[in-house]
Motif scaffolding. Structure first.
Motif, PDB file in Angstrom:
ATOM      1  N   GLU A  62       0.826  -1.217   0.000  1.00 13.52           N
ATOM      2  CA  GLU A  62       0.000   0.000   0.000  1.00 13.52           C
ATOM      3  C   GLU A  62       0.853   1.257   0.000  1.00 13.52           C
ATOM      4  N   GLY A  63       2.187   1.094   0.035  1.00 14.49           N
ATOM      5  CA  GLY A  63       3.087   2.235   0.024  1.00 14.49           C
ATOM      6  C   GLY A  63       3.159   2.971   1.354  1.00 14.49           C
ATOM      7  N   LYS A  64       2.869   2.260   2.455  1.00 13.32           N
ATOM      8  CA  LYS A  64       2.851   2.901   3.779  1.00 13.32           C
ATOM      9  C   LYS A  64       4.187   2.812   4.500  1.00 13.32           C
ATOM     10  N   TYR A  65       5.210   2.410   3.783  1.00 11.19           N
ATOM     11  CA  TYR A  65       6.554   2.411   4.364  1.00 11.19           C
ATOM     12  C   TYR A  65       7.433   3.355   3.564  1.00 11.19           C
ATOM     13  N   SER A  66       8.161   4.205   4.283  1.00  8.65           N
ATOM     14  CA  SER A  66       9.091   5.126   3.640  1.00  8.65           C
ATOM     15  C   SER A  66      10.506   4.670   3.978  1.00  8.65           C
ATOM     16  N   ALA A  67      11.351   4.551   2.973  1.00 10.77           N
ATOM     17  CA  ALA A  67      12.719   4.067   3.175  1.00 10.77           C
ATOM     18  C   ALA A  67      13.536   5.016   4.052  1.00 10.77           C
ATOM     19  N   SER A  68      12.991   6.182   4.362  1.00 10.54           N
ATOM     20  CA  SER A  68      13.733   7.119   5.204  1.00 10.54           C
ATOM     21  C   SER A  68      13.703   6.700   6.674  1.00 10.54           C
ATOM     22  N   GLY A  69      12.766   5.822   7.044  1.00 11.94           N
ATOM     23  CA  GLY A  69      12.679   5.363   8.426  1.00 11.94           C
ATOM     24  C   GLY A  69      13.335   4.008   8.600  1.00 11.94           C
ATOM     25  N   LYS A  70      13.723   3.688   9.852  1.00 15.55           N
ATOM     26  CA  LYS A  70      14.326   2.391  10.118  1.00 15.55           C
ATOM     27  C   LYS A  70      13.276   1.294   9.969  1.00 15.55           C
ATOM     28  N   PHE A  71      13.577   0.301   9.146  1.00 15.51           N
ATOM     29  CA  PHE A  71      12.609  -0.768   8.899  1.00 15.51           C
ATOM     30  C   PHE A  71      12.266  -1.511  10.182  1.00 15.51           C
ATOM     31  N   VAL A  72      13.274  -1.801  11.012  1.00 16.74           N
ATOM     32  CA  VAL A  72      13.018  -2.592  12.218  1.00 16.74           C
ATOM     33  C   VAL A  72      12.079  -1.850  13.161  1.00 16.74           C
ATOM     34  N   SER A  73      12.210  -0.543  13.278  1.00 16.42           N
ATOM     35  CA  SER A  73      11.307   0.241  14.123  1.00 16.42           C
ATOM     36  C   SER A  73       9.893   0.213  13.575  1.00 16.42           C
ATOM     37  N   TRP A  74       9.780   0.353  12.270  1.00 19.50           N
ATOM     38  CA  TRP A  74       8.476   0.318  11.616  1.00 19.50           C
ATOM     39  C   TRP A  74       7.821  -1.049  11.816  1.00 19.50           C
ATOM     40  N   MET A  75       8.595  -2.106  11.660  1.00 17.68           N
ATOM     41  CA  MET A  75       8.112  -3.484  11.830  1.00 17.68           C
ATOM     42  C   MET A  75       7.657  -3.716  13.277  1.00 17.68           C
ATOM     43  N   LEU A  76       8.458  -3.262  14.245  1.00 17.97           N
ATOM     44  CA  LEU A  76       8.096  -3.443  15.656  1.00 17.97           C
ATOM     45  C   LEU A  76       6.862  -2.636  16.033  1.00 17.97           C
ATOM     46  N   ARG A  77       6.653  -1.504  15.393  1.00 22.32           N
ATOM     47  CA  ARG A  77       5.445  -0.715  15.656  1.00 22.32           C
ATOM     48  C   ARG A  77       4.212  -1.499  15.205  1.00 22.32           C
ATOM     49  N   ILE A  78       4.301  -2.157  14.063  1.00 23.51           N
ATOM     50  CA  ILE A  78       3.185  -2.967  13.576  1.00 23.51           C
ATOM     51  C   ILE A  78       2.933  -4.132  14.538  1.00 23.51           C
ATOM     52  N   ALA A  79       4.006  -4.765  15.005  1.00 24.39           N
ATOM     53  CA  ALA A  79       3.873  -5.862  15.970  1.00 24.39           C
ATOM     54  C   ALA A  79       3.251  -5.352  17.266  1.00 24.39           C
ATOM     55  N   HIS A  80       3.711  -4.190  17.727  1.00 21.40           N
ATOM     56  CA  HIS A  80       3.157  -3.592  18.945  1.00 21.40           C
ATOM     57  C   HIS A  80       1.650  -3.398  18.795  1.00 21.40           C
ATOM     58  N   ASN A  81       1.211  -2.853  17.663  1.00 24.02           N
ATOM     59  CA  ASN A  81      -0.220  -2.625  17.444  1.00 24.02           C
ATOM     60  C   ASN A  81      -0.994  -3.934  17.416  1.00 24.02           C
ATOM     61  N   ALA A  82      -0.419  -4.968  16.802  1.00 25.06           N
ATOM     62  CA  ALA A  82      -1.088  -6.277  16.763  1.00 25.06           C
ATOM     63  C   ALA A  82      -1.209  -6.854  18.174  1.00 25.06           C
ATOM     64  N   VAL A  83      -0.154  -6.716  18.974  1.00 25.10           N
ATOM     65  CA  VAL A  83      -0.183  -7.218  20.352  1.00 25.10           C
ATOM     66  C   VAL A  83      -1.190  -6.431  21.187  1.00 25.10           C
ATOM     67  N   MET A  84      -1.226  -5.111  21.022  1.00 27.10           N
ATOM     68  CA  MET A  84      -2.181  -4.303  21.789  1.00 27.10           C
ATOM     69  C   MET A  84      -3.622  -4.640  21.399  1.00 27.10           C
ATOM     70  N   ASP A  85      -3.860  -4.895  20.109  1.00 28.62           N
ATOM     71  CA  ASP A  85      -5.199  -5.320  19.676  1.00 28.62           C
ATOM     72  C   ASP A  85      -5.567  -6.636  20.347  1.00 28.62           C
ATOM     73  N   TRP A  86      -4.612  -7.563  20.382  1.00 30.30           N
ATOM     74  CA  TRP A  86      -4.844  -8.855  21.047  1.00 30.30           C
ATOM     75  C   TRP A  86      -5.131  -8.636  22.528  1.00 30.30           C
ATOM     76  N   TYR A  87      -4.348  -7.771  23.162  1.00 27.19           N
ATOM     77  CA  TYR A  87      -4.515  -7.510  24.588  1.00 27.19           C
ATOM     78  C   TYR A  87      -5.897  -6.922  24.867  1.00 27.19           C
ATOM     79  N   ARG A  88      -6.347  -5.998  24.030  1.00 23.86           N
ATOM     80  CA  ARG A  88      -7.681  -5.405  24.212  1.00 23.86           C
ATOM     81  C   ARG A  88      -8.763  -6.472  24.061  1.00 23.86           C
ATOM     82  N   ARG A  89      -8.582  -7.367  23.089  1.00 25.75           N
ATOM     83  CA  ARG A  89      -9.565  -8.460  22.926  1.00 25.75           C
ATOM     84  C   ARG A  89      -9.585  -9.330  24.172  1.00 25.75           C
TER      85      ARG A  89
END
Length: 199
Positions: free
Chosen positions: A66-93
């Protein structure tokens, strides 16, 4: 032309977006252990961690396309943010379903947290091992937001600025969570007569 094995994660991500599937395979190979370790540490359930790991990588693939990643940011940080959101969604459920967390004391870090403490003096080795085990047990009892900050800071060696960005909070909030985590662990240690020093 640069070899694929010499590309940074950011270059691999952009190469994958441009149609190079091998680039994504290498990205996955480089980052799966770190990502899975993070998820497992937070959820304390291997099967759930595997599900969330898969869900996270599906989201990563979708967001890359979807083009939601910009090469100007650290990939690992971006990846961990997505994981964090998935974990928080799980936690809320989990919270909504009023499901209690079960903490597994034999999780991934039981062995790795003590791997570096081997000492010529066997008695010191066992004392250090016990302290680290006690710390691990107390960390597992922390609220999820505090446990997450402790994990990111000490197991992933992230700065508080990176932690704040990944968890979508201010640096002061991240620092506050760490402070409360340390206070809670000291309180637990005092209540249970546990020594937290590696002399």
């Amino acid at each position: 032309m640069i070899k694929i094995s010499e590309m940074t994660d950011e270059e691999l991500a952009m190469s994958y977006v441009n149609g190079n599937n091998r680039a994504f395979d290498l990205l996955l190979e480089r980052n799966q252990s770190r990502l899975f370790s993070y998820i497992l540490f937070i959820v304390h359930d291997r099967n759930m961690a595997e599900d969330l790991f898969q869900e996270t990588f599906v989201k990563i693939i979708s967001k890359l396309h979807e083009g939601k990643y910009s090469a100007s940011g650290k990939f690992v940080s971006w990846m961990l943010r997505i994981a964090h959101n998935a974990v928080m969604d799980w936690y809320r459920r989990q919270k909504n379903e009023k499901t209690m967390e079960v903490y597994n004391e034999n999780d991934l870090y039981g062995d790795t947290a003590t791997a570096g403490v081997l000492d010529a003096n066997i008695e010191n080795h066992f004392v250090k091992e016990q302290v680290l085990c006690d710390v691990q047990r107390m960390m597992n009892l922390l609220p999820i937001t505090q446990r997450e900050v402790v994990f990111m800071r000490f197991y992933q060696d992230l700065s508080f600025k990176e932690i704040a960005e990944l968890t979508n909070v201010s640096i002061n909030t991240a620092l506050g969570r760490m402070r409360y985590a340390v206070m809670n662990m000291r309180r637990m240690a005092a209540a249970n007569g546990v020594a937290l020093q590696l002399d």
